[in-house]
Scaffold this motif. Structure first.
Motif, PDB file in Angstrom:
ATOM      1  N   GLY A   1      17.619  62.132   7.295  1.00 34.88           N
ATOM      2  CA  GLY A   1      17.030  63.406   7.680  1.00 34.88           C
ATOM      3  C   GLY A   1      15.535  63.445   7.426  1.00 34.88           C
ATOM      4  N   GLY A   2      15.105  62.743   6.378  1.00 33.65           N
ATOM      5  CA  GLY A   2      13.683  62.727   6.059  1.00 33.65           C
ATOM      6  C   GLY A   2      13.417  61.930   4.802  1.00 33.65           C
ATOM      7  N   PHE A   3      12.152  61.722   4.516  1.00 35.66           N
ATOM      8  CA  PHE A   3      11.757  61.017   3.292  1.00 35.66           C
ATOM      9  C   PHE A   3      10.342  61.430   2.918  1.00 35.66           C
ATOM     10  N   HIS A   4      10.028  61.274   1.629  1.00 34.37           N
ATOM     11  CA  HIS A   4       8.713  61.666   1.125  1.00 34.37           C
ATOM     12  C   HIS A   4       8.390  60.800  -0.082  1.00 34.37           C
ATOM     13  N   HIS A   5       7.141  60.393  -0.197  1.00 34.65           N
ATOM     14  CA  HIS A   5       6.731  59.569  -1.336  1.00 34.65           C
ATOM     15  C   HIS A   5       6.795  60.378  -2.628  1.00 34.65           C
ATOM     16  N   GLY A   6       6.694  59.679  -3.751  1.00 32.58           N
ATOM     17  CA  GLY A   6       6.845  60.353  -5.028  1.00 32.58           C
ATOM     18  C   GLY A   6       5.550  60.791  -5.683  1.00 32.58           C
ATOM     19  N   TYR A   7       4.426  60.608  -4.985  1.00 30.63           N
ATOM     20  CA  TYR A   7       3.129  60.962  -5.561  1.00 30.63           C
ATOM     21  C   TYR A   7       2.667  62.311  -5.014  1.00 30.63           C
TER      22      TYR A   7
ATOM     23  N   ILE B   1      12.696  69.108   2.276  1.00 29.47           N
ATOM     24  CA  ILE B   1      14.102  68.753   2.032  1.00 29.47           C
ATOM     25  C   ILE B   1      15.025  69.796   2.653  1.00 29.47           C
ATOM     26  N   ASN B   2      14.708  71.059   2.432  1.00 25.82           N
ATOM     27  CA  ASN B   2      15.552  72.142   2.937  1.00 25.82           C
ATOM     28  C   ASN B   2      15.533  72.236   4.457  1.00 25.82           C
ATOM     29  N   ARG B   3      14.447  71.779   5.045  1.00 30.51           N
ATOM     30  CA  ARG B   3      14.372  71.730   6.519  1.00 30.51           C
ATOM     31  C   ARG B   3      15.457  70.822   7.069  1.00 30.51           C
ATOM     32  N   VAL B   4      15.762  69.770   6.308  1.00 28.63           N
ATOM     33  CA  VAL B   4      16.758  68.775   6.719  1.00 28.63           C
ATOM     34  C   VAL B   4      18.170  69.212   6.354  1.00 28.63           C
TER      35      VAL B   4
ATOM     36  N   ILE C   1      17.220  73.710  -3.961  1.00 28.56           N
ATOM     37  CA  ILE C   1      17.338  72.601  -3.001  1.00 28.56           C
ATOM     38  C   ILE C   1      18.648  72.705  -2.227  1.00 28.56           C
ATOM     39  N   LYS C   2      18.557  72.620  -0.923  1.00 27.75           N
ATOM     40  CA  LYS C   2      19.742  72.659  -0.071  1.00 27.75           C
ATOM     41  C   LYS C   2      20.296  71.248   0.108  1.00 27.75           C
ATOM     42  N   ALA C   3      20.828  70.713  -0.968  1.00 30.34           N
ATOM     43  CA  ALA C   3      21.502  69.413  -0.940  1.00 30.34           C
ATOM     44  C   ALA C   3      22.714  69.540  -1.839  1.00 30.34           C
TER      45      ALA C   3
END
Length: 242
Positions: free
Chosen positions: A133-139, A150-153, A178-180
């Motif tokens: 659904g998506g990804f994002h770096h940790g910085y 995250i919630n968009r996904v 968080i919607k997970a």
């Protein structure tokens, strides 16, 4: 669904095998019951007795698994044997394989930007039906921006690779927003999945020497591993005396 567990150091450890754990997590996803999975090794447990927030995270997480042969050996020494060692990277890969069949959506958070991209790209090759659904770096500095993405996904499973215990803190602090459903810290798995680092060969893993392989490959880890090892031994001995 009943979860097999065993008490150790005041924490409740999951004590089933990997297929059973997958069944438990699938059940959680179907019922939309949030669950945080923590993979605990001796270093995390030692810090859990020193850091109040980590102690709370370990006690509040729905599932804590033994990720580290030291935890297994200690449990046997204390007469509370945990039967299964479940490395976080193997749980993650099993979830992705199962997710292909179930159509679960995944979100990957953590690592350097290029590492995260390579990890996702490699995993899509390995698991062609994987729904990323998506990804994002940790910085990142702004939690809100990341949570919004995250919630968009609206993922079924969120993998957080911020390193322990930061990833455990982050999940605990933000889980209700968080919607997970399944939220799990995966440590340095992104580095392995991206090809940046190699996991120990299978024969090394069978000998339960993966920790030694990592120290040899990354000698700077000794600065953390040695103090944590002795702190863990103290905790085990104190529990044995009591």
């Amino acid at each position: 669904m009943k979860v097999t567990s065993r008490e150790l150091f005041g924490f409740s450890f999951y004590d089933g095998d990997l297929p059973e754990l997958l069944e438990v997590l699938e059940n959680k996803i179907e019922k939309k019951e949030k669950v945080q999975v923590i993979t605990a090794n001796p270093e995390i447990l030692a810090r859990g007795f020193e850091e109040e927030e980590l102690n709370k995270a370990l006690k509040e997480a729905e599932i804590v698994v033994a990720d580290g042969i030291g935890v297994i050996v200690a449990s046997r020494f204390l007469g509370k044997a945990i039967s299964h060692r479940l490395p976080g990277i193997e749980i993650g890969e099993a979830l992705m394989k199962k997710g292909e069949e179930k159509g679960w959506r995944f979100y990957f958070l953590g690592g350097k930007e290029e590492v995260t991209y390579k990890a996702v790209k490699g995993l899509k090759t390995r698991y062609p039906q994987l729904r990323v659904g998506g990804f994002h770096h940790g910085y990142f500095r702004d939690d809100e921006e990341v949570i919004e993405d995250i919630n968009r996904v609206n993922p079924h499973i969120l993998f957080v690779g911020l390193g322990a215990p930061r990833q455990e803190y982050w999940i605990r602090r933000n889980r209700e927003r968080i919607k997970a459903v399944v939220m799990m810290g995966v440590g340095g798995s992104f580095d392995v999945w991206s090809g940046t680092k190699k996991r120990a060969p299978q024969w090394v893993r069978k000998l339960n020497l993966e920790w030694a392989y990592r120290v040899i490959c990354e000698p700077q880890r000794l600065q953390r591993v040695i103090p944590a090892f002795f702190n863990f031994i103290k905790i085990v001995w104190k529990n044995k005396r009591n």
